[in-house]
Design a protein around this motif. Structure first.
Motif, short mmCIF file in Angstrom:
data_model
loop_
_atom_site.label_atom_id
_atom_site.label_comp_id
_atom_site.label_asym_id
_atom_site.label_seq_id
_atom_site.Cartn_x
_atom_site.Cartn_y
_atom_site.Cartn_z
N GLU A 68 0.85 -1.18 0.00
CA GLU A 68 0.00 0.00 0.00
C GLU A 68 0.89 1.24 0.00
O GLU A 68 1.98 1.24 0.57
CB GLU A 68 -0.89 0.00 1.25
CG GLU A 68 -1.91 -1.12 1.30
CD GLU A 68 -3.00 -0.95 0.25
OE1 GLU A 68 -3.29 0.22 -0.11
OE2 GLU A 68 -3.52 -1.97 -0.21
N ALA A 70 2.53 4.61 1.20
CA ALA A 70 2.76 5.07 2.57
C ALA A 70 1.71 6.09 2.97
O ALA A 70 1.29 6.92 2.16
CB ALA A 70 4.15 5.68 2.68
N SER A 71 1.28 6.02 4.21
CA SER A 71 0.30 6.96 4.71
C SER A 71 0.91 8.35 4.85
O SER A 71 2.14 8.52 4.85
CB SER A 71 -0.21 6.50 6.08
OG SER A 71 0.84 6.58 7.04
N THR A 72 0.05 9.34 4.99
CA THR A 72 0.53 10.71 5.20
C THR A 72 1.36 10.78 6.46
O THR A 72 2.40 11.44 6.50
CB THR A 72 -0.65 11.68 5.31
OG1 THR A 72 -1.39 11.66 4.08
CG2 THR A 72 -0.17 13.10 5.59
N ARG A 73 0.93 10.08 7.50
CA ARG A 73 1.66 10.08 8.77
C ARG A 73 3.08 9.53 8.59
O ARG A 73 4.05 10.09 9.11
CB ARG A 73 0.90 9.22 9.79
CG ARG A 73 1.49 9.24 11.19
CD ARG A 73 0.65 8.35 12.10
NE ARG A 73 1.17 8.33 13.45
CZ ARG A 73 0.83 9.19 14.40
NH1 ARG A 73 -0.05 10.15 14.13
NH2 ARG A 73 1.33 9.11 15.62
N SER A 74 3.23 8.46 7.83
CA SER A 74 4.54 7.87 7.58
C SER A 74 5.41 8.80 6.74
O SER A 74 6.62 8.96 7.00
CB SER A 74 4.39 6.52 6.89
OG SER A 74 5.65 5.94 6.63
N ARG A 75 4.83 9.43 5.73
CA ARG A 75 5.60 10.34 4.87
C ARG A 75 6.08 11.56 5.65
O ARG A 75 7.22 12.02 5.48
CB ARG A 75 4.77 10.77 3.67
CG ARG A 75 4.46 9.64 2.70
CD ARG A 75 3.99 10.18 1.35
NE ARG A 75 2.81 11.03 1.49
CZ ARG A 75 1.56 10.59 1.45
NH1 ARG A 75 1.32 9.29 1.30
NH2 ARG A 75 0.54 11.43 1.56
N SER A 155 5.00 -2.74 5.12
CA SER A 155 5.19 -1.51 4.36
C SER A 155 6.63 -1.30 3.91
O SER A 155 6.91 -0.38 3.12
CB SER A 155 4.76 -0.30 5.20
OG SER A 155 5.72 0.00 6.20
N GLU A 199 5.62 3.36 10.55
CA GLU A 199 4.42 3.85 11.22
C GLU A 199 3.19 3.05 10.78
O GLU A 199 2.29 2.79 11.57
CB GLU A 199 4.24 5.33 10.90
CG GLU A 199 3.26 6.04 11.79
CD GLU A 199 3.75 6.15 13.23
OE1 GLU A 199 2.91 6.41 14.11
OE2 GLU A 199 4.96 5.97 13.48
N ASP A 200 3.18 2.65 9.52
CA ASP A 200 2.03 1.90 9.00
C ASP A 200 2.05 0.43 9.41
O ASP A 200 1.11 -0.31 9.10
CB ASP A 200 1.99 2.01 7.48
CG ASP A 200 1.79 3.45 7.01
OD1 ASP A 200 1.26 4.26 7.79
OD2 ASP A 200 2.18 3.76 5.87
N GLU A 257 11.12 4.45 8.60
CA GLU A 257 11.17 5.78 7.98
C GLU A 257 12.53 6.45 8.09
O GLU A 257 12.76 7.49 7.46
CB GLU A 257 10.12 6.70 8.63
CG GLU A 257 8.68 6.38 8.28
CD GLU A 257 8.07 5.35 9.20
OE1 GLU A 257 6.90 5.00 9.02
OE2 GLU A 257 8.79 4.88 10.12
#
Length: 357
Positions: A68, A70-75, A155, A199-200, A257
């Motif tokens: 999937e 990466a989520s905004t939080r991970s980025r 991830s 984070e994901d 990350e």
């Protein structure tokens, strides 16, 4: 894990002008919280006793047809760590030279720093971030071979997995050579588990940790579920049944990350701390066991402290008083004729300027 979590550490591990140092303190905290474990410097996170149940092999997560995005939080987290790294490098932190003419030390320095790092904990056991105080504990290290197993989050990109493996493998060979103790990477059953997860992958990480430590406390799981960003990595250690000063299991967590230099720094500190150098000291220089973040990778002093830790004249469970006479003998034998870093000339002492925040 501070840098033991400096770049974290069970110790548990905060981050400094960069993430690394301050992260280390926080990491140690994490360790301390874990399963009611004791936090040791980078973490006295090494609890005195083992889990109530044996660790079970953890099945790998089901293969995903495609990762999937990466989520905004991970980025956002990845961008934060890149900025922290750039700031550290701009202030001459994250050194990889192992120390030199600007970081002289002698046998007395070596003994003093070893005592602070191997016999004291950064935090009081079961007391969160409360300072560890001035009471030394017993020497702790591994008796059985250390088998490091890498676990990756769903991830984590294939190239990051490959890079992590190639960073850890030669480092473990180096640690084995320094300590004279079996330390190796395994694809089979491990006893030192290194989780590279983002984070994901938080829930996956918690699932793996619960499987490895069935009796881990709810409080510790909640702490791991909400790790602050200034905790890039941490390590937790567990004593053997009937011999709490001898580790027989450990778990390290390294955020996916992190940019490559910070990830490698986490591997260096957390794995070394997981071998028994469980505290940090502001007087230790050159050393990764110092939350100032000046050094990213194992230094000449750190190498000597690992040799001391696994010297046959020492044994798990030894008190500081019992070990001190041997420590002086070992340190004198490890040091060259002139203090390391002097090369026969007056040393130039340099301290990097603190990073602007």
């Amino acid at each position: 894990m501070t840098r033991s979590a400096r770049y974290g550490a069970v110790k548990a591990v905060p981050a400094r002008p960069g993430t690394r140092r301050r992260a280390a303190g926080t990491a140690r905290l994490a360790l301390a919280l874990a399963a009611g474990l004791s936090l040791a410097g980078c973490a006295e996170l090494f609890p005195k006793g083992p889990p109530k149940q044996s660790l079970r092999p953890v099945p790998p997560p089901a293969a995903l047809s495609a990762r999937e995005p990466a989520s905004t939080r991970s980025r956002v987290l990845a961008a934060y760590y890149r900025e922290e790294l750039a700031r550290d490098l701009a202030h001459d932190m994250m050194r990889t030279d192992g120390g030199g003419a600007d970081t002289p030390y002698d046998a007395a320095d070596l003994v003093r720093n070893f005592q602070a790092i191997a016999f004291y904990g950064e935090y009081r056991r079961g007391a969160g971030l409360e300072p560890g105080g001035n009471t030394p504990g017993p020497l702790q290290r591994w008796d059985k071979p250390v088998r490091v197993k890498l676990h990756y989050g769903a991830s984590v990109a294939p190239e990051v997995r490959d890079a992590a493996r190639e960073e850890v493998r030669p480092y473990l060979r180096r640690l084995a050579g320094l300590t004279g103790h079996p330390v190796s990477l395994t694809a089979g059953v491990g006893n030192f588990h290194v989780l590279v997860m983002g984070e994901d992958d938080r829930e996956q990480a918690l699932q793996v940790i619960r499987a490895l430590v069935p009796d881990i406390s709810t409080g510790t799981l909640n702490t791991l579920r909400t790790l602050p960003r200034d905790l890039p990595c941490l390590v937790m250690g567990f004593g053997a049944t009937g011999a709490p000063a001898s580790y027989d299991r450990a778990i390290a967590l390294v955020r996916a990350e992190l940019p490559a230099p910070m990830r490698l720094a986490c591997f260096h500190e957390e794995i070394a701390q997981g071998l028994g150098l469980r505290n940090d000291s502001p007087q230790a220089r050159p050393s990764i066991f110092n939350d100032d973040g000046e050094f990213a990778l194992l230094t000449s002093m750190d190498e000597k402290m690992l040799r001391m830790l696994y010297d046959p004249r020492l044994a798990p469970g030894m008190s500081l008083a019992e070990a001190t006479p041997a420590l002086h003998e070992i340190a004198e034998a490890l040091m060259p004729a002139a203090p390391t870093g002097t090369a026969g000339v007056p040393p130039v002492i340099r301290r990097p300027a603190p990073a602007a925040r």
